[in-house]
Design a protein around this motif. Structure first.
Motif, short mmCIF file in Angstrom:
data_model
loop_
_atom_site.label_atom_id
_atom_site.label_comp_id
_atom_site.label_asym_id
_atom_site.label_seq_id
_atom_site.Cartn_x
_atom_site.Cartn_y
_atom_site.Cartn_z
N ARG A 155 0.83 -1.20 0.00
CA ARG A 155 0.00 0.00 0.00
C ARG A 155 0.87 1.26 0.00
O ARG A 155 0.61 2.20 -0.75
N ARG A 158 2.52 1.65 -3.50
CA ARG A 158 1.60 2.08 -4.56
C ARG A 158 1.19 3.53 -4.38
O ARG A 158 0.96 4.25 -5.36
N SER A 168 0.01 2.37 -10.79
CA SER A 168 0.40 1.70 -9.55
C SER A 168 0.49 0.19 -9.71
O SER A 168 0.34 -0.56 -8.76
N ARG A 169 0.76 -0.26 -10.93
CA ARG A 169 0.97 -1.69 -11.17
C ARG A 169 2.19 -2.16 -10.40
O ARG A 169 3.07 -1.40 -10.05
N ASN A 170 2.27 -3.46 -10.22
CA ASN A 170 3.29 -3.98 -9.32
C ASN A 170 4.67 -4.09 -9.94
O ASN A 170 5.60 -4.53 -9.28
N TYR A 173 8.63 0.80 -10.37
CA TYR A 173 9.21 1.19 -9.10
C TYR A 173 10.34 2.19 -9.30
O TYR A 173 11.13 2.06 -10.24
#
Length: 611
Positions: A155, A158, A168-170, A173
């Motif tokens: 959380r 994201r 906010s895809r995993n 980054y």
């Protein structure tokens, strides 16, 4: 610290590699109806006196140098001291620096923060894979805590990515150095890494703000635009889109707080690794002095701290350059061997494969690259945990075959298309910015505008059965044009991309039977769910007028975040300016749109504007 002092006991766990002997952080997480309580223990290095031989050695070494999980050169050369301070299970009730903070249920606001001397009662030590296994299979109380920790960490991550304008895809980054990296949340082996990373980032950010409020001199970790004044102090951090991250410089150490753009933190520093980083050691010494009631700090602020920051930056640069040159030399030798003779790439890391592809592309020998190279890349990319770095390298440096491989991946996993464009906007030499626009209220038609660094603008409009599919189609169409992918009809069919690009989507016309008519009067009915924004936008579409222009800013306070929204709307020849302020962005936005909604409704009723 004497044994009989009544310091609070923190019950925590550690996550680190099995070979690590310098464990300098531990944590615990508790979730309840009021939110999250996070406790963090940091190894107490205040027993290493400032000016001692050990402290001088740490200052000279700056940080521990690793090769993978192995230590090449420790920052603190005395293993017995590190063993005594390290947060291992055998060190019962060891003194620590304790940090406790409480977050609201959505983890969007810190509602309480405490920094104190404490003691650690070790509840368990996990490796990265051990933590993942406990999360997946365990039924113990610690397994439940680890699952909660992973939920909170994802959380927090994201929220940071969304604040940067990233999907906010995993697999998207940006790390604390401001560098774009792959990170696959769904890969169980990364669970422990994500937990530690996010908890420590949150701790570092909150403690940095606390030090500012307490006037404790510390070294800050800043990340700002390249042309920003190094002596400036950023009181309010402005959010920039992720597509402009290429304009940012590298993160650096400074005696003044200038904000950390990549982490969306108005203040940030290092505290949680004092056994491995000298900056953390400096900061902890001053914090401990403050907690003990001293106001003459071991490391004074002002000019002394500025000179220390410059010294550390200089030594960091020299060390990193030496390590980088050695790594580059080894990589050059490996790449040369792999391109000359066929080899098995199955055990090679993604980063090495990327270097091989770039080297072959630069030399013009990608067509003659070993067949095993593309086969291995295809095998890795044809998974849901596709490496965005590998995918972006294939489209940016590849030839026709590699471009077709990328489209093959996107045909299988079209959800990667938008993230791939975002990644290219941050790391490629070609794409400067990416912007999506909805062209209708249903969001089923999406316009994508891509601007290249050469000044070219590419616009693609696509329709889908939902908003996500429309975005994916427009992203794939843009990639094909920007990278001039050679694609015949037979190629499309063979790759499998034809269905995504050409599959018709039935779209209701204004006169289609069964379509619900939305009148202007219906748009002005008070929303039962509080969605004033939706009502205003519906009204704008029906009245054929431009929607409000919305801007937002964020202010990070000591224990909370404030969002400020301003909406400007031209209506009946007048400019309506509505504002909202709240701890959550959506609440501030709701306030602004509610004000606009009420003014539209009032003016419409007064002037008797017909539906």
């Amino acid at each position: 610290m004497s044994e009989d002092q009544n310091y609070p006991i923190y019950q925590c766990i550690t996550i680190d590699s099995a070979s690590s002997s310098d464990l300098d952080d531990a944590f615990s997480i508790r979730k309840n109806n009021e939110g999250w309580t996070v406790r963090c223990c940091i190894a107490d290095i205040s027993t290493i006196d400032v000016g001692s031989n050990l402290e001088r050695s740490a200052r000279q070494n700056v940080h521990t140098v690793y090769s993978g999980a192995n230590i090449l050169k420790p920052m603190i050369p005395d293993e017995s001291v590190v063993s005594r301070i390290s947060l291992t299970p055998r060190n019962t009730l060891i003194p620590v620096l304790g940090v406790t903070f409480k977050l609201n249920p959505n983890a969007e606001e810190c509602i309480d923060l405490k920094v104190e001397r404490a003691r650690l009662r070790h509840l368990g030590r996990y490796t990265q894979k051990g933590a993942a296994t406990a999360i997946k299979n365990g039924q113990s109380e610690l397994s439940v805590e680890l699952r909660d920790a992973l939920t909170l960490a994802i959380r927090l991550m994201r929220q940071r990515m969304a604040a940067l304008g990233l999907d906010s895809r995993n697999d998207v980054y940006i790390d604390e150095s401001g560098i774009f990296r792959d990170l696959k949340i769904s890969d169980p082996d990364t669970a422990g890494y994500i937990i530690v990373q996010e908890i420590m980032i949150a701790t570092n950010s909150l403690v940095a703000s606390w030090c500012l409020n307490k006037c404790i001199p510390i070294l800050f970790r800043n990340h700002i635009p390249k042309n920003y004044d190094d002596e400036a102090f950023i009181a309010e951090l402005k959010i920039i889109p992720a597509a402009r991250m290429h304009e940012m410089g590298k993160a650096f150490i400074s005696a003044t707080c200038q904000g950390h753009m990549a982490l969306q933190a108005p203040s940030y520093s290092w505290f949680t690794s004092p056994l491995r980083r000298y900056v953390d050691m400096v900061n902890q010494h001053n914090i401990m002095a403050y907690l003990d009631g001293h106001r003459h700090f071991p490391y004074p602020g002002g000019e002394d701290m500025r000179r220390l920051a410059e010294e550390i930056e200089s030594r960091l640069g020299a060390i990193n350059k030496k390590v980088s040159e050695g790594y580059k030399l080894r990589m050059q030798r490996f790449v040369a061997r792999s391109l000359k003779a066929g080899m098995d790439f199955s055990g090679v890391e993604d980063g090495v494969l990327i270097r091989v592809i770039k080297a072959a592309s630069t030399d013009g020998t990608l067509d003659q690259a070993p067949l095993g190279l593309m086969d291995e890349c295809r095998k890795r990319l044809l998974t849901r945990n596709t490496s965005l770095s590998l995918l972006s390298t294939a489209i940016e440096y590849g030839n026709r075959d590699w471009h077709h491989l990328v489209l093959e991946i996107l045909a299988r996993f079209p959800e990667h298309a938008v993230s791939l464009l975002s990644a290219l906007a941050m790391s490629s030499e070609l794409i400067a910015s990416v912007e999506f626009r909805s062209t209708d209220m249903t969001n089923l038609t999406q316009e994508l505008v891509v601007r290249t660094k050469s000044g070219l603008t590419v616009s693609k409009i696509a329709t889908g059965s939902n908003k996500a599919l429309a975005k994916q189609r427009s992203a794939i169409l843009a990639l094909i044009e920007i990278y001039q992918v050679e694609l015949s009809e037979s190629d499309q069919e063979e790759i499998g991309i034809n269905k995504i690009l050409t599959d018709p989507v039935s779209k209701a016309s204004d006169n289609e039977p069964g379509q619900k008519e939305i009148s202007i009067n219906a748009c002005l009915e008070d929303p039962s769910n509080g969605n004033y924004k939706g009502k205003v936008l519906e009204y704008c579409v029906k009245a054929k007028i431009a929607p409000p222009h919305v801007s937002s800013t964020m202010e990070q306070l000591a224990t909370s975040t404030r969002h400020y929204v301003t909406a400007e709307f031209v209506f009946l020849g007048c400019v309506i300016i509505a504002k909202g302020e709240a701890s959550k962005l959506r609440d501030a936005e709701r306030q602004a749109f509610k004000e606009i909604f009420l003014k539209i409704k009032s003016a419409t009723l007064k002037q008797n504007i017909p539906a």
